[in-house]
Design a protein around this motif. Structure first.
Motif, PDB file in Angstrom:
ATOM      1  N   LYS A 135      31.457  46.083  40.328  1.00 50.62           N
ATOM      2  CA  LYS A 135      31.278  44.786  41.015  1.00 50.62           C
ATOM      3  C   LYS A 135      32.809  43.973  41.145  1.00 50.62           C
ATOM      4  O   LYS A 135      33.375  44.083  40.237  1.00 50.62           O
ATOM      5  N   ARG A 136      33.009  43.581  42.341  1.00 53.76           N
ATOM      6  CA  ARG A 136      34.053  42.763  42.670  1.00 53.76           C
ATOM      7  C   ARG A 136      33.542  41.798  43.695  1.00 53.76           C
ATOM      8  O   ARG A 136      33.083  42.091  44.715  1.00 53.76           O
ATOM      9  N   ASN A 137      33.867  40.576  43.525  1.00 51.70           N
ATOM     10  CA  ASN A 137      33.744  39.401  44.377  1.00 51.70           C
ATOM     11  C   ASN A 137      32.459  39.601  44.634  1.00 51.70           C
ATOM     12  O   ASN A 137      31.905  39.198  46.185  1.00 51.70           O
ATOM     13  N   ASN A 138      31.427  39.749  43.860  1.00 54.37           N
ATOM     14  CA  ASN A 138      29.662  39.672  44.210  1.00 54.37           C
ATOM     15  C   ASN A 138      29.402  40.736  45.190  1.00 54.37           C
ATOM     16  O   ASN A 138      28.317  40.578  45.574  1.00 54.37           O
ATOM     17  N   LYS A 139      30.116  41.888  45.167  1.00 53.47           N
ATOM     18  CA  LYS A 139      29.871  42.872  45.978  1.00 53.47           C
ATOM     19  C   LYS A 139      29.818  44.216  45.065  1.00 53.47           C
ATOM     20  O   LYS A 139      30.602  44.207  44.269  1.00 53.47           O
ATOM     21  N   LEU A 140      28.661  45.008  45.083  1.00 53.77           N
ATOM     22  CA  LEU A 140      28.422  46.097  44.592  1.00 53.77           C
ATOM     23  C   LEU A 140      28.784  47.345  45.278  1.00 53.77           C
ATOM     24  O   LEU A 140      28.549  47.655  46.421  1.00 53.77           O
ATOM     25  N   PHE A 141      29.475  48.317  44.700  1.00 58.01           N
ATOM     26  CA  PHE A 141      30.051  49.393  45.199  1.00 58.01           C
ATOM     27  C   PHE A 141      30.084  50.701  44.054  1.00 58.01           C
ATOM     28  O   PHE A 141      30.596  50.343  43.023  1.00 58.01           O
TER      29      PHE A 141
ATOM     30  N   TYR B  84      29.838  50.815  49.528  1.00 58.69           N
ATOM     31  CA  TYR B  84      29.234  49.813  49.159  1.00 58.69           C
ATOM     32  C   TYR B  84      27.788  49.856  49.037  1.00 58.69           C
ATOM     33  O   TYR B  84      26.968  50.234  50.073  1.00 58.69           O
ATOM     34  N   LEU B  85      27.140  49.266  48.247  1.00 58.84           N
ATOM     35  CA  LEU B  85      25.704  49.152  48.014  1.00 58.84           C
ATOM     36  C   LEU B  85      25.034  48.221  49.058  1.00 58.84           C
ATOM     37  O   LEU B  85      25.398  47.162  49.406  1.00 58.84           O
ATOM     38  N   GLY B  86      24.007  48.964  49.842  1.00 59.28           N
ATOM     39  CA  GLY B  86      23.250  47.975  50.816  1.00 59.28           C
ATOM     40  C   GLY B  86      23.703  48.162  52.230  1.00 59.28           C
ATOM     41  O   GLY B  86      23.430  47.502  53.020  1.00 59.28           O
TER      42      GLY B  86
END
Length: 165
Positions: free
Chosen positions: A36-42, A136-138
Motif C-alpha cells: 500500500k502506498r498513497n491509499n493505492k494497493l498493488f 495495481y489492484l482493481g
C-alpha cells in the motif's frame, strides 16, 4: 517501510520457501506481498530471483548487452547472506521448532517477518531503487518496472497465495 527493508522482507519470506522445498522435496505455496502506498494497493517485487532463489541484479556490458548476475552470497555481513544466516539461526535451524507452521499461515508469517526485519541491521551494497512487475489492484495497469526515489516508502498489507507450486 523503506525499500531496503521491503527487500529484506521479501527475501526472508523466500528463504522460508526455499528451505521447506529443499527439506521436504515438495513445492510450497508462493506468496506475493500486497503493498500500500498513497491509499493505492498493488503487487510488486522488490527483488528478482532465479529458479534457485538467488537474487539477480542486471548488469550492462561494454557492448551494451545485458545479463542478470547473481548477487554474491559469500560476503557474510552483506545482503543477501546476512539475512539468510540470521533467518536460519533464528527460525530454521532451531531444534524442536516448527517453522513450516509459520510459513503455512500467511498472516502470522507476514507479521513475524515484519518484526524480524525491523530488528536486524540492514546492509545492502548499491541497492536498486525500483519495483518490478507492478500491478495495481482493481485496474488493468501492469508495469514491468517502476523507478522510485531513495526514500520511497511502502506498507506491507497482506500476503496472497499465488500458487501451490
Amino acid at each position: 517501510m523503506k525499500l531496503t527493508e521491503a527487500k529484506y522482507l521479501e527475501y526472508s519470506i523466500n528463504v522460508f520457501k526455499e528451505f521447506f522445498e529443499e527439506r521436504e522435496s515438495a513445492k510450497m505455496p508462493t506468496y506475493k506481498i500486497l503493498w500500500k502506498r498513497n491509499n493505492k494497493l498493488f503487487f510488486a517485487d522488490t527483488l528478482k530471483f532465479d529458479e534457485d532463489y538467488y537474487v539477480l541484479k542486471p548488469h550492462i556490458h561494454s557492448d551494451l548487452s545485458t545479463t542478470n548476475n547473481r548477487i554474491n552470497v559469500d560476503t557474510p555481513d552483506s545482503f543477501p547472506a546476512d539475512i539468510r544466516r540470521v533467518c536460519f539461526d533464528t527460525y530454521l535451524n532451531r531444534p524442536y521448532s516448527h517453522p513450516d507452521n509459520l510459513y503455512k499461515h500467511p498472516y502470522a508469517l507476514l507479521k513475524e517477518m515484519i518484526n524480524f526485519v525491523n530488528t536486524i541491521e540492514k546492509n545492502i551494497d548499491d541497492p536498486e531503487y525500483r519495483l518490478l512487475n507492478v500491478s495495481y489492484l482493481g485496474t488493468d495497469i501492469k508495469i514491468p518496472f517502476l523507478l522510485v526515489e531513495k526514500d520511497f516508502e511502502l506498507e506491507p498489507v497482506s500476503l496472497i497465495k499465488v500458487s501451490k507450486n
